[in-house]
Design a protein around this motif. Sequence first.
Motif, PDB file in Angstrom:
ATOM      1  N   ALA A 133      45.813  23.408  39.905  1.00 51.03           N
ATOM      2  CA  ALA A 133      47.092  23.165  39.231  1.00 51.03           C
ATOM      3  C   ALA A 133      47.758  21.863  39.672  1.00 51.03           C
ATOM      4  N   PRO A 146      48.575  18.142  39.808  1.00 49.01           N
ATOM      5  CA  PRO A 146      48.275  16.942  39.036  1.00 49.01           C
ATOM      6  C   PRO A 146      47.912  15.778  39.956  1.00 49.01           C
ATOM      7  N   HIS A 147      46.822  15.100  39.661  1.00 46.88           N
ATOM      8  CA  HIS A 147      46.388  13.966  40.473  1.00 46.88           C
ATOM      9  C   HIS A 147      46.953  12.671  39.894  1.00 46.88           C
ATOM     10  N   GLU A 190      42.654   9.324  34.368  1.00 48.26           N
ATOM     11  CA  GLU A 190      41.355   9.762  33.866  1.00 48.26           C
ATOM     12  C   GLU A 190      41.006  11.183  34.318  1.00 48.26           C
ATOM     13  N   THR A 191      41.221  11.475  35.616  1.00 50.78           N
ATOM     14  CA  THR A 191      40.976  12.844  36.084  1.00 50.78           C
ATOM     15  C   THR A 191      41.896  13.810  35.357  1.00 50.78           C
ATOM     16  N   GLU A 192      43.119  13.366  35.109  1.00 47.60           N
ATOM     17  CA  GLU A 192      44.083  14.245  34.460  1.00 47.60           C
ATOM     18  C   GLU A 192      43.634  14.636  33.053  1.00 47.60           C
ATOM     19  N   ARG A 193      42.969  13.696  32.362  1.00 48.85           N
ATOM     20  CA  ARG A 193      42.551  14.005  30.993  1.00 48.85           C
ATOM     21  C   ARG A 193      41.500  15.095  30.963  1.00 48.85           C
ATOM     22  N   ARG A 234      41.050  17.393  33.689  1.00 45.59           N
ATOM     23  CA  ARG A 234      41.315  18.498  34.613  1.00 45.59           C
ATOM     24  C   ARG A 234      41.484  19.810  33.855  1.00 45.59           C
ATOM     25  N   ARG A 259      42.594  23.796  34.275  1.00 45.42           N
ATOM     26  CA  ARG A 259      43.299  24.683  35.179  1.00 45.42           C
ATOM     27  C   ARG A 259      42.606  26.044  35.224  1.00 45.42           C
TER      28      ARG A 259
END
Lengths: 355, 312
Positions: B256, B258-259, B263-266, B268, B270
């Motif tokens: 959960a 957020p980094h 790019e990782t967020e796109r 990730r 949960r």
Amino acid sequence: MEKLLEVKNLEVSFQTYGGEVHAVRGVSFHVNKGETLAIVGESGSGKSVTSQAIMRLIPTPPGKIKNGQILFNGEDLVQKTDKEMEEIRGRDIGMIFQDPMTSLNPTMKVGRQIMEVLIKHQKMSHAAAKERAIELLRLVGISMPEKRVNQYPHEFSGGMRQRAMIAIALASNPKLLIADEPTTALDVTIQAQILELMKDLQKKLGTSIIFITHDLGVVANMADRVAVMYAGKIVEMGTVDEIFYDPRHPYTWGLLASMPSLDSDDKKELAAIPGSPPDLTNPPKGDAFAPRNPYAMRIDFEQEPPMFKISDTHYAATWLLHPDAPKVEPPEAVKKRLRKLSSNYEKPILVKESE
Amino acid sequence: MEQKQKLVEVKNLKQYFKVGKGQVVKAVDDVTFDIYKGETLGLVGESGCGKSTTGRTIIGLYQATAGEVLFNGVNVHAKKSAKETKELKRKMQMIFQDPYASLNPRMTVADIIAEGIDIHGLAKTKEERMNRVYELLETVGLNREHANRYPHEFSGGQRQRIGIARALAVEPEFIIADEPISALDVSIQAQVVNLMKKLQREKGLTYLFIAHDLSMVKYISDRIGVMYFGKLVELADAEELYRNPIHPYTKSLLSAIPHPDPETERTRRRIIYDPSQHNYKDGEELRMREITPGHFVYCSEAEYEKYKAMYG
């Protein structure tokens, strides 16, 4: 892309016993239809004041919009009367605050607080408004909304209250949603749910969002574009990739470097930004960040840096981009992020005042 | 690591609160762990999981419902003479979350910092007392001119430094830091964390660091415990916990965060934790079991076998 909101050279200040605090000192940005603009910065950087100015919620006196324009759909909000603003706040712009407990009315049922907007601004009947309130609660993911409309805020948990706030803000189908640290008070798992919800609703309803936060993780998750504020000014602005993979302003570097990375095993000292933000009663001469900036040059203490354009969408206000400036290396933690972005110009271009 | 000495031992600690109508909230429900000398143990979890209560019970702000807390072998909650109690209180100190609420607005910074010095009689003369205050202010990165000011004249980060100076004044061995940086700005958080690490190196302090910001916890802690609804569900070395989380709740918690990387967020995804997924049967014994050396997970015998096969 079509611009929904355009803020031009906004200046806001507050009269206090200690003198006039220049909270926002000439901020310009725009928000396109359907996009999310994140505004990041420390407390006192003017990010909340900027959003309150857009809503015309600056308490006057002591506060005052001294200069600038806020064009919403081409109309200048600064010139609107209070009555007209009330209409706009009820119809076009919604706002979500950080602390749901202090922004909900504890003596009013949650349903009633949602219905208020509908009855006043959309002239709905009581029954229709109630039905819509239930629908909205369902939309924001509250289970058993038929029961929940009749409950008071204290019967809701923190995450649920924030959902109720979002439901109120969305009741009027606003074109613009301003979210001021909407998840700061929440746990990570709840935060993740709320962020997913906001993105989902944006996709469905095409709302533009101004997202104010100091959490860069949340920014990376939510934003299409990012504006970095420091001491009442925007020091860097660009697409989310430009800010995270090709930051140019030393303050942005500082923010990115001061966070520990979850992926690295590095136990080296964090690159903290020394000192604290300046006192805006007497904004310092030159670049306000200079005293905390390890890259500061003599000119930074004398003359304010102009905006430089790095690509069509990327702006930064730092003398380091001047052709005569020495080449400097950003901090180690930032260097690891850097990428070559193809949209960049060959050289940064100085932006003329009139633009 | 060679021969680690236990400084704090928490054994089957329970802290229940009566909330009226005969109902009881099990804020801390049978928690057992040790804190070794010189280490930082991070305690994470969502609000209401009992992490702050654990800290407050350890230091004796609450009388434990059951179980015991040993500090250097001495039971914190047992009856003691006034002298013993005082000595124990000197060795354990606390830094609070809210630097606005935890400093008395009517006392000068010097008096706030020296309160412990006065109570424990650590300074013989007025001059010695002030010198000690000046020294402490400098240790935490403030200067001696600040001694005669009042808390409202300081920013959040500076107040937190005053809170740290106050805790250090009595030369403690063990400091419980309950969300010490949550109320601070990002750029200031790093300053305070760096200061805490430096003090630990110089004075050999032991920390219990309670927080919900997992990236900071990982950075400062040697080991991390994850709490969920009053239970400790996983305990492991910081790196190990992030790399190989075993308990499904830990996995969900980590997924959960957020980094700060678009790019990782796109990509990730949960993981959602559902407590019913364990399917525990009646009578199954649930407790902390060691899966790999130093990595404990709260599980049943059947799960233990499964985890062992997967990660062992």
